[in-house]
Design an enzyme around this catalytic site. Sequence first.
Site, PDB file in Angstrom:
ATOM      1  CD  GLU A  54      -0.244   7.437  17.017  1.00  0.00           C
ATOM      2  OE1 GLU A  54      -0.183   6.626  17.974  1.00  0.00           O
ATOM      3  OE2 GLU A  54       0.480   7.367  16.002  1.00  0.00           O
ATOM      4  CG  ASN A  99       4.323   4.290  15.158  1.00  0.00           C
ATOM      5  OD1 ASN A  99       5.269   4.498  15.911  1.00  0.00           O
ATOM      6  ND2 ASN A  99       3.759   3.097  15.048  1.00  0.00           N
ATOM      7  CG  ASN A 199       6.526   7.833  18.708  1.00  0.00           C
ATOM      8  OD1 ASN A 199       6.237   7.681  19.889  1.00  0.00           O
ATOM      9  ND2 ASN A 199       6.238   6.920  17.777  1.00  0.00           N
ATOM     10  CD  GLU A 200       7.198   3.305  19.743  1.00  0.00           C
ATOM     11  OE1 GLU A 200       7.010   2.739  18.650  1.00  0.00           O
ATOM     12  OE2 GLU A 200       6.595   2.973  20.792  1.00  0.00           O
ATOM     13  CE1 TYR A 270       0.901   0.563  23.827  1.00  0.00           C
ATOM     14  CE2 TYR A 270       3.060   0.770  22.838  1.00  0.00           C
ATOM     15  CZ  TYR A 270       1.829   1.316  23.146  1.00  0.00           C
ATOM     16  OH  TYR A 270       1.530   2.612  22.789  1.00  0.00           O
ATOM     17  CD  GLU A 318       3.516   5.322  22.429  1.00  0.00           C
ATOM     18  OE1 GLU A 318       3.232   4.158  22.052  1.00  0.00           O
ATOM     19  OE2 GLU A 318       3.886   6.222  21.658  1.00  0.00           O
ATOM     20  CD  GLN A 362      -3.023   5.984  20.775  1.00  0.00           C
ATOM     21  OE1 GLN A 362      -3.980   6.574  20.296  1.00  0.00           O
ATOM     22  NE2 GLN A 362      -1.963   5.623  20.046  1.00  0.00           N
TER      23      GLN A 362
HETATM   24  O1  AHR Z   1       0.139   3.563  20.622  1.00  0.00           O
HETATM   25  C1  AHR Z   1       0.201   2.938  19.376  1.00  0.00           C
HETATM   26  C2  AHR Z   1       1.576   3.019  18.763  1.00  0.00           C
HETATM   27  O2  AHR Z   1       2.469   2.284  19.548  1.00  0.00           O
HETATM   28  C3  AHR Z   1       2.212   4.391  18.720  1.00  0.00           C
HETATM   29  O3  AHR Z   1       1.870   5.078  17.578  1.00  0.00           O
HETATM   30  C4  AHR Z   1       3.678   4.079  18.686  1.00  0.00           C
HETATM   31  O4  AHR Z   1       4.457   5.077  19.294  1.00  0.00           O
HETATM   32  C5  AHR Z   1       3.766   2.751  19.379  1.00  0.00           C
HETATM   33  O5  AHR Z   1       4.461   1.860  18.586  1.00  0.00           O
END
Ligand code: AHR
Length: 512
Positions: A54, A99, A199-200, A270, A318, A362
């Site tokens: 990213e 993001n 994305n999201e 996450y 992710e 990432q």
């Molecule tokens: O990977 C960091 C961020 O985590 C990314 O930009 C987003 O998609 C997620 O919230």
Amino acid sequence: MKIQGIKWVALATAAFSLLSSQVLTAQGADARIKIDTDRQVGEISPLIYGNFTEHLGRCIYGGLYEPGSQLADEQGFRKDVIEGTQKLNATIVRWPGGNFVSGYHWEDGIGPKDKRPTRIDLAWGARESNQFGTDEFIQWCRKVNTQPYFCVNLGTGSMDEARNWVEYCNVEKGTYYSDLRRQNGFEKPHKVIYWGLGNEMDGNWQMGHKNADDYGKYALETAKLMKWIDRDIKLIASGSSDYGGNWIEWNRTILSYLKDHVDYISVHNYVGNRSNNYYEFMGSTRHAENVINITRGLIKEATTKSNRRTPIYIAFDEYNVWYRGAAALEEHYNMEDALVVAMFLNAFVRNADTVKMANMAQLVNVIAPMFSTPDGLWYQTIFYPLEAFANHCKGTALQTYCDSKTYNLGNAKVPYLDVSSAYDKENKEIIVNVVNRHKDEAINTDILNQSGVFKGTATLYEVNSKDIKDMNSATEHPVSTVTKQIDVNGNTLNYSFPAHSFTLIRIPVAEE
Ligand code: AHR
């Protein structure tokens, strides 16, 4: 994303009830793993060993791309980062966000570099120079030998922008955008197959966040246009990332709109050890597995109402440990984080029938397995389980029976051993992936082959270190992979999995 609190729901127990039995083997081993090559889950897609880059912190600038660095090639790409990515055998790399993409206009990042505008990136409060864009990313992918996966801007972006991007990349010639690509020096189309629809979009932190109906409608219309430009592309819907919200309803609703148009639904997760509770953290990937199981059901529900002939899969695009709040997301990982990454990968293999893509978030510097400095690159602890899986765990995922002691976590009983396995027919090997969650004790385990015999020399790749808090750095490297070999002959392999370790074993099987 919104980091998932490690709080366990009753749902979590169901998927694990099989594993929580306390019955132990009679032969003196503490645990048993049973492998049967006839009990197949599905083919392991190589794309589950993907990654994500990213425009954020030092991932692109100072990571992938650093013109002027003594470590960069003639195009400005860091050679050590390319080499590390190849070691990870990264099969697919997602770009440009995250993001970031929800405010990104791809046309800013093509053409002569001195004409490209600097923009304000509202996602991360940064300036984007646009010196690295579509053509640079494609060139980097070709050097690494990985597949590009683009995510389009469905936050502030338009449908036209999305379909024009497909035209720029995939149409050969004779149209405005394909000829623009050729003018920019790329005669052959880039042929980008994988395209994310935003994305999201479920998260209110996202620029242009929408409710599920609004996203579903907008993504559907965008999908149509993109596929009408190139019907060979594969589309990924933006599934759940906000587990504080009604994520099940989000996935259900967007699938009801997109069921005839997308090939994957993405999910993100996450986890972190916020309360410094080792055993709680060791149970944290059960949430990801619940998300997979529930989303599999939602896909089934949606596709029974559709005429499509091909399946919809999950792209877990992710995942990682992320909780320390480090500046520019330069999280510094330890041994326990490496175990959690191994358990994410175990969950993907166990669900190989439906998880057909996964991307560690990432690749470099930003919550990443690799860390670059002006003088070199070093590998974080989480590099090693990903490297082991990506290079050795292939073939057909198998249902794996595991009988080990358990510990209590809320209402759940969590087995000390977290296991997945696969059968690599081509190489006539069984692969067994084991995390021993026990902090202090090795677990002596019998691995039983129920469909034949092991024969030859098994190779073990073990990731461990003295202390669960051990971290690597530019100068110290306590965590890495140690390789061992054991001779096997018969239907049982006995091995003692060290405390807090991850071990991948490749075991040769005898010819039928
Ligand atoms: O990977 C960091 C961020 O985590 C990314 O930009 C987003 O998609 C997620 O919230």
